[in-house]
Design a protein around this motif. Structure first.
Motif, PDB file in Angstrom:
ATOM      1  N   TYR A   1     -14.721  16.013   3.373  1.00 35.06           N
ATOM      2  CA  TYR A   1     -14.114  15.217   4.447  1.00 35.06           C
ATOM      3  C   TYR A   1     -14.584  13.757   4.456  1.00 35.06           C
ATOM      4  O   TYR A   1     -14.525  13.080   5.470  1.00 35.06           O
ATOM      5  CB  TYR A   1     -14.399  15.861   5.823  1.00 35.06           C
ATOM      6  N   GLU A   2     -15.004  13.285   3.285  1.00 36.79           N
ATOM      7  CA  GLU A   2     -15.399  11.883   3.133  1.00 36.79           C
ATOM      8  C   GLU A   2     -14.415  11.195   2.199  1.00 36.79           C
ATOM      9  O   GLU A   2     -13.500  11.816   1.640  1.00 36.79           O
ATOM     10  CB  GLU A   2     -16.833  11.780   2.590  1.00 36.79           C
ATOM     11  N   GLU A   3     -14.621   9.904   2.008  1.00 34.26           N
ATOM     12  CA  GLU A   3     -13.740   9.137   1.136  1.00 34.26           C
ATOM     13  C   GLU A   3     -14.549   8.178   0.283  1.00 34.26           C
ATOM     14  O   GLU A   3     -15.677   7.816   0.623  1.00 34.26           O
ATOM     15  CB  GLU A   3     -12.706   8.352   1.952  1.00 34.26           C
ATOM     16  N   VAL A   4     -13.967   7.775  -0.836  1.00 32.05           N
ATOM     17  CA  VAL A   4     -14.576   6.820  -1.756  1.00 32.05           C
ATOM     18  C   VAL A   4     -13.508   5.810  -2.164  1.00 32.05           C
ATOM     19  O   VAL A   4     -12.355   6.182  -2.408  1.00 32.05           O
ATOM     20  CB  VAL A   4     -15.157   7.519  -3.006  1.00 32.05           C
TER      21      VAL A   4
ATOM     22  N   GLN B   1       0.832  -1.182   0.000  1.00 29.31           N
ATOM     23  CA  GLN B   1       0.000   0.000   0.000  1.00 29.31           C
ATOM     24  C   GLN B   1       0.870   1.237   0.000  1.00 29.31           C
ATOM     25  O   GLN B   1       1.863   1.319   0.714  1.00 29.31           O
ATOM     26  CB  GLN B   1      -0.924   0.017   1.224  1.00 29.31           C
ATOM     27  N   THR B   2       0.481   2.202  -0.819  1.00 32.65           N
ATOM     28  CA  THR B   2       1.188   3.474  -0.837  1.00 32.65           C
ATOM     29  C   THR B   2       0.173   4.592  -0.673  1.00 32.65           C
ATOM     30  O   THR B   2      -0.968   4.490  -1.106  1.00 32.65           O
ATOM     31  CB  THR B   2       1.953   3.664  -2.158  1.00 32.65           C
ATOM     32  N   ALA B   3       0.596   5.669  -0.020  1.00 33.69           N
ATOM     33  CA  ALA B   3      -0.282   6.814   0.218  1.00 33.69           C
ATOM     34  C   ALA B   3       0.356   8.064  -0.369  1.00 33.69           C
ATOM     35  O   ALA B   3       1.556   8.283  -0.238  1.00 33.69           O
ATOM     36  CB  ALA B   3      -0.522   6.990   1.714  1.00 33.69           C
ATOM     37  N   HIS B   4      -0.475   8.868  -1.018  1.00 30.34           N
ATOM     38  CA  HIS B   4      -0.004  10.109  -1.637  1.00 30.34           C
ATOM     39  C   HIS B   4      -0.947  11.229  -1.193  1.00 30.34           C
ATOM     40  O   HIS B   4      -2.158  11.133  -1.378  1.00 30.34           O
ATOM     41  CB  HIS B   4       0.001   9.987  -3.160  1.00 30.34           C
ATOM     42  N   THR B   5      -0.395  12.284  -0.609  1.00 30.17           N
ATOM     43  CA  THR B   5      -1.213  13.316   0.010  1.00 30.17           C
ATOM     44  C   THR B   5      -0.859  14.691  -0.532  1.00 30.17           C
ATOM     45  O   THR B   5       0.312  15.027  -0.691  1.00 30.17           O
ATOM     46  CB  THR B   5      -1.019  13.314   1.539  1.00 30.17           C
ATOM     47  N   THR B   6      -1.888  15.471  -0.825  1.00 26.32           N
ATOM     48  CA  THR B   6      -1.735  16.898  -1.075  1.00 26.32           C
ATOM     49  C   THR B   6      -2.533  17.616   0.005  1.00 26.32           C
ATOM     50  O   THR B   6      -3.095  16.987   0.905  1.00 26.32           O
ATOM     51  CB  THR B   6      -2.252  17.289  -2.466  1.00 26.32           C
ATOM     52  N   ASP B   7      -2.588  18.930  -0.076  1.00 23.71           N
ATOM     53  CA  ASP B   7      -3.356  19.674   0.921  1.00 23.71           C
ATOM     54  C   ASP B   7      -4.841  19.374   0.829  1.00 23.71           C
ATOM     55  O   ASP B   7      -5.563  19.492   1.828  1.00 23.71           O
ATOM     56  CB  ASP B   7      -3.132  21.185   0.738  1.00 23.71           C
ATOM     57  N   ASP B   8      -5.323  18.986  -0.351  1.00 22.90           N
ATOM     58  CA  ASP B   8      -6.763  18.815  -0.560  1.00 22.90           C
ATOM     59  C   ASP B   8      -7.189  17.366  -0.739  1.00 22.90           C
ATOM     60  O   ASP B   8      -8.331  17.016  -0.440  1.00 22.90           O
ATOM     61  CB  ASP B   8      -7.206  19.607  -1.803  1.00 22.90           C
ATOM     62  N   ILE B   9      -6.287  16.522  -1.246  1.00 22.19           N
ATOM     63  CA  ILE B   9      -6.675  15.160  -1.622  1.00 22.19           C
ATOM     64  C   ILE B   9      -5.621  14.169  -1.124  1.00 22.19           C
ATOM     65  O   ILE B   9      -4.421  14.423  -1.253  1.00 22.19           O
ATOM     66  CB  ILE B   9      -6.822  15.027  -3.150  1.00 22.19           C
ATOM     67  N   GLN B  10      -6.085  13.058  -0.570  1.00 20.82           N
ATOM     68  CA  GLN B  10      -5.192  11.960  -0.228  1.00 20.82           C
ATOM     69  C   GLN B  10      -5.622  10.738  -1.028  1.00 20.82           C
ATOM     70  O   GLN B  10      -6.799  10.381  -1.053  1.00 20.82           O
ATOM     71  CB  GLN B  10      -5.223  11.634   1.263  1.00 20.82           C
ATOM     72  N   ILE B  11      -4.655  10.092  -1.675  1.00 18.75           N
ATOM     73  CA  ILE B  11      -4.941   8.918  -2.497  1.00 18.75           C
ATOM     74  C   ILE B  11      -4.142   7.742  -1.955  1.00 18.75           C
ATOM     75  O   ILE B  11      -2.912   7.791  -1.889  1.00 18.75           O
ATOM     76  CB  ILE B  11      -4.581   9.171  -3.975  1.00 18.75           C
TER      77      ILE B  11
ATOM     78  N   HIS C   1      -9.477  10.389  -0.451  1.00 20.61           N
ATOM     79  CA  HIS C   1     -10.005  11.157   0.676  1.00 20.61           C
ATOM     80  C   HIS C   1     -10.127  12.621   0.266  1.00 20.61           C
ATOM     81  O   HIS C   1      -9.165  13.222  -0.227  1.00 20.61           O
ATOM     82  CB  HIS C   1      -9.073  11.050   1.885  1.00 20.61           C
ATOM     83  N   ASN C   2     -11.309  13.197   0.474  1.00 16.77           N
ATOM     84  CA  ASN C   2     -11.525  14.629   0.220  1.00 16.77           C
ATOM     85  C   ASN C   2     -11.238  15.388   1.503  1.00 16.77           C
ATOM     86  O   ASN C   2     -11.972  15.279   2.484  1.00 16.77           O
ATOM     87  CB  ASN C   2     -12.971  14.861  -0.231  1.00 16.77           C
ATOM     88  N   GLU C   3     -10.139  16.141   1.521  1.00 19.13           N
ATOM     89  CA  GLU C   3      -9.739  16.864   2.735  1.00 19.13           C
ATOM     90  C   GLU C   3     -10.216  18.319   2.731  1.00 19.13           C
ATOM     91  O   GLU C   3      -9.734  19.122   3.523  1.00 19.13           O
ATOM     92  CB  GLU C   3      -8.200  16.840   2.851  1.00 19.13           C
ATOM     93  N   THR C   4     -11.155  18.638   1.837  1.00 20.74           N
ATOM     94  CA  THR C   4     -11.633  20.021   1.734  1.00 20.74           C
ATOM     95  C   THR C   4     -13.069  20.123   2.249  1.00 20.74           C
ATOM     96  O   THR C   4     -13.724  19.124   2.542  1.00 20.74           O
ATOM     97  CB  THR C   4     -11.589  20.512   0.278  1.00 20.74           C
ATOM     98  N   ASP C   5     -13.557  21.376   2.339  1.00 22.15           N
ATOM     99  CA  ASP C   5     -14.943  21.603   2.771  1.00 22.15           C
ATOM    100  C   ASP C   5     -15.880  21.741   1.586  1.00 22.15           C
ATOM    101  O   ASP C   5     -17.021  22.183   1.735  1.00 22.15           O
ATOM    102  CB  ASP C   5     -15.023  22.849   3.666  1.00 22.15           C
ATOM    103  N   GLN C   6     -15.394  21.363   0.387  1.00 22.99           N
ATOM    104  CA  GLN C   6     -16.206  21.405  -0.809  1.00 22.99           C
ATOM    105  C   GLN C   6     -16.260  19.998  -1.437  1.00 22.99           C
ATOM    106  O   GLN C   6     -15.290  19.248  -1.345  1.00 22.99           O
ATOM    107  CB  GLN C   6     -15.621  22.392  -1.840  1.00 22.99           C
TER     108      GLN C   6
END
Length: 235
Positions: free
Chosen positions: A68-71, A2-12, A34-39
């Motif tokens: 702030y949810e994920e799919v 498993q690998t994780a990639h994160t920006t300020d707005d999105i984590q994959i 992961h949606n890390e934003t309020d939009q």
């Protein structure tokens, strides 16, 4: 893997399926965004691509993601069955909503039962295997292949020097302990008319020569040192 990639707005997060595949078969990855934003993030297509011909450009539909949810979606990585594994690049690039992330391709998904083994018991006997042959016979290449297949992450390992041809690439005796297996491989210098003229091979088989023994050493000059060195006997 498993690998994780994160920006300020999105984590994959990318999870590669443990299902083994043959070379030329498609393989699967589970991708959580992961949606890390309020939009909300509008629905769109996540696209996977590679600079190699082995992996074809492919993608999967990702529905709208609330703040702030994920799919989680499953991506079938499509490959060109007319190419071979040597054309597989070690990474795949994923693009989603203007964000590009790079993930490595774990080679273990192609190794099948080659990477499945019983756990090592310390009470089991330990074996030494000497790789012996003419110079340039790919002894060191074989060593690196075995080390790669038995590594936990199955990434390419190049611990033994390789080159090929009639010249020596292994100048010193080297031992490699195989991971989780009671086996030690010994990489030796190649056989030529000028090597093994002082009984070195018999000394090696007797467990006298230690790892790091240079092919230019003369046994008689190091006799006292070797008498205090168990060499391969206790490996």
């Amino acid at each position: 893997m498993q690998t994780a990639h994160t920006t300020d707005d999105i984590q994959i997060d990318i999870q590669v399926s443990n299902r083994k595949v043959r070379v030329g078969e498609n393989f699967y990855e589970t991708i959580t965004i992961h949606n890390e934003t309020d939009q909300p993030l509008p629905s769109t297509r996540l696209v996977a691509s590679s600079s190699s011909r082995y992996v074809r450009r492919c993608g999967v539909h990702v529905p709208e993601i609330a703040p702030y949810e994920e799919v989680t979606v499953e991506l079938e990585v499509r490959v060109d069955s007319t190419t071979n594994i040597e054309q597989l690049e070690p990474t795949i690039t994923y693009s989603y909503h203007g964000v590009s992330v790079v993930s490595s391709v774990p080679m273990y998904i192609f190794t099948g039962k080659l990477n499945e083994r019983l756990p090592y018991h310390h009470s089991a006997p330990k074996y030494n295997i000497v790789l012996f042959g003419i110079a340039g016979a790919s002894k060191s290449s074989f060593m690196n292949t075995v080390l790669t297949l038995l590594s936990r992450d199955c990434q390419a390992i190049h611990r033994a020097a390789v080159g090929g041809g009639e010249h020596h690439n292994s100048r010193k005796l080297a031992k490699f302990d195989l991971e989780d297996i009671a086996v030690t491989l010994w990489d030796t210098w190649g056989l030529t008319p000028d090597t093994y003229t002082s009984g070195d091979l018999q000394l090696l088989l007797d467990g006298t020569l230690p790892s790091g023994w240079d092919m230019d050493f003369v046994y008689d000059h190091h006799r006292e040192q070797l008498e205090h060195n168990a060499g391969s006997r206790d490996s």
